[in-house]
Scaffold this active site. Structure first.
Site, PDB file in Angstrom:
ATOM      1  N   GLY A  42       5.340   1.717  -4.560  1.00  0.00           N
ATOM      2  CA  GLY A  42       4.253   2.613  -4.940  1.00  0.00           C
ATOM      3  C   GLY A  42       4.748   4.043  -4.902  1.00  0.00           C
ATOM      4  O   GLY A  42       5.955   4.291  -4.805  1.00  0.00           O
ATOM      5  N   VAL A  47       7.605  -1.918  -0.562  1.00  0.00           N
ATOM      6  CA  VAL A  47       7.142  -3.056   0.224  1.00  0.00           C
ATOM      7  C   VAL A  47       8.176  -4.168   0.125  1.00  0.00           C
ATOM      8  O   VAL A  47       8.677  -4.463  -0.955  1.00  0.00           O
ATOM      9  CB  VAL A  47       5.764  -3.555  -0.269  1.00  0.00           C
ATOM     10  CG1 VAL A  47       5.303  -4.757   0.548  1.00  0.00           C
ATOM     11  CG2 VAL A  47       4.734  -2.430  -0.194  1.00  0.00           C
ATOM     12  N   LYS A  62       5.969  -2.291   4.796  1.00  0.00           N
ATOM     13  CA  LYS A  62       5.741  -1.153   3.905  1.00  0.00           C
ATOM     14  C   LYS A  62       6.515   0.015   4.500  1.00  0.00           C
ATOM     15  O   LYS A  62       6.245   0.454   5.616  1.00  0.00           O
ATOM     16  CB  LYS A  62       4.248  -0.847   3.849  1.00  0.00           C
ATOM     17  CG  LYS A  62       3.856   0.243   2.890  1.00  0.00           C
ATOM     18  CD  LYS A  62       2.338   0.354   2.878  1.00  0.00           C
ATOM     19  CE  LYS A  62       1.844   1.406   1.924  1.00  0.00           C
ATOM     20  NZ  LYS A  62       0.367   1.507   1.979  1.00  0.00           N
ATOM     21  N   ASP A 162      -8.418   4.254  -1.754  1.00  0.00           N
ATOM     22  CA  ASP A 162      -7.529   3.854  -2.844  1.00  0.00           C
ATOM     23  C   ASP A 162      -7.838   2.433  -3.301  1.00  0.00           C
ATOM     24  O   ASP A 162      -6.942   1.608  -3.463  1.00  0.00           O
ATOM     25  CB  ASP A 162      -6.069   3.985  -2.407  1.00  0.00           C
ATOM     26  CG  ASP A 162      -5.106   4.018  -3.583  1.00  0.00           C
ATOM     27  OD1 ASP A 162      -5.548   4.320  -4.717  1.00  0.00           O
ATOM     28  OD2 ASP A 162      -3.921   3.713  -3.391  1.00  0.00           O
TER      29      ASP A 162
END
Length: 173
Positions: A42, A47, A62, A162
């Protein structure tokens, strides 16, 4: 042979060292978690699919991709807050956060429940590519599940900030 699965080290120290497939980290001996592969990336983190060798289960690691020490510290503080807050939420549709820490070199990471079916975007794409549409009962179930999860999170005085199909993860069951 181990394969690099994150950004490589830079000689000026600006990029954090990422995990490598086959690498072990964490635990009292630094070998509890075994990296099996990269699962995604991201804007702020990568991840990895990781095996917890002590509990013999898959988890998601993560890892922050922040380049500066101050950014890494803020990321770790956010992970620690997320860990503390998430411990207040026990719901079957809320991802469990297990632990957080720092890799050698300072990159912060958080260990999360592993979702083996990926995200909702990938699930819908796979259905489309096979010429199928998601049946109404499926759409209804996931819509209601998402609403229940958000209700539980909000009930713990948390705001997700989010919510999007990329962040809706699907387990095998």
């Amino acid at each position: 042979m181990a394969q690099q699965i994150g950004p490589s080290d830079s000689s000026d120290g600006s990029a954090p060292r990422m995990l490598v497939e086959g690498e072990r980290f964490g635990g009292s001996d630094g070998r509890r978690f075994l990296v099996e592969g990269r699962a995604g990336a991201g804007g702020q983190a990568m991840v990895f699919r990781v095996r917890d060798t002590r509990l013999d289960r898959l988890v998601a690691a993560k890892v922050s991709t922040a380049h500066e020490t101050r950014q890494q510290q803020l990321f770790l503080e956010r992970f620690e807050r997320e860990l503390q807050l998430s411990s207040r939420v026990s719901h079957p549709h809320v991802l469990q956060v297990y632990d957080c820490g720092e890799l050698e070199g300072g990159a912060p990471y958080v260990l999360l429940e592993w979702m083996d079916r990926g995200d909702l975007v990938g699930f819908i794409d796979r259905a489309r590519k096979s010429g199928r549409h998601l049946p109404y009962p499926f759409v209804r179930y996931y819509g209601l599940s998402l609403a229940a999860a958000l209700r539980a999170v909000h009930g713990a005085q948390m705001v997700h900030r989010d919510v999007k199909p990329d962040n809706i993860l699907i387990a095998a069951d």
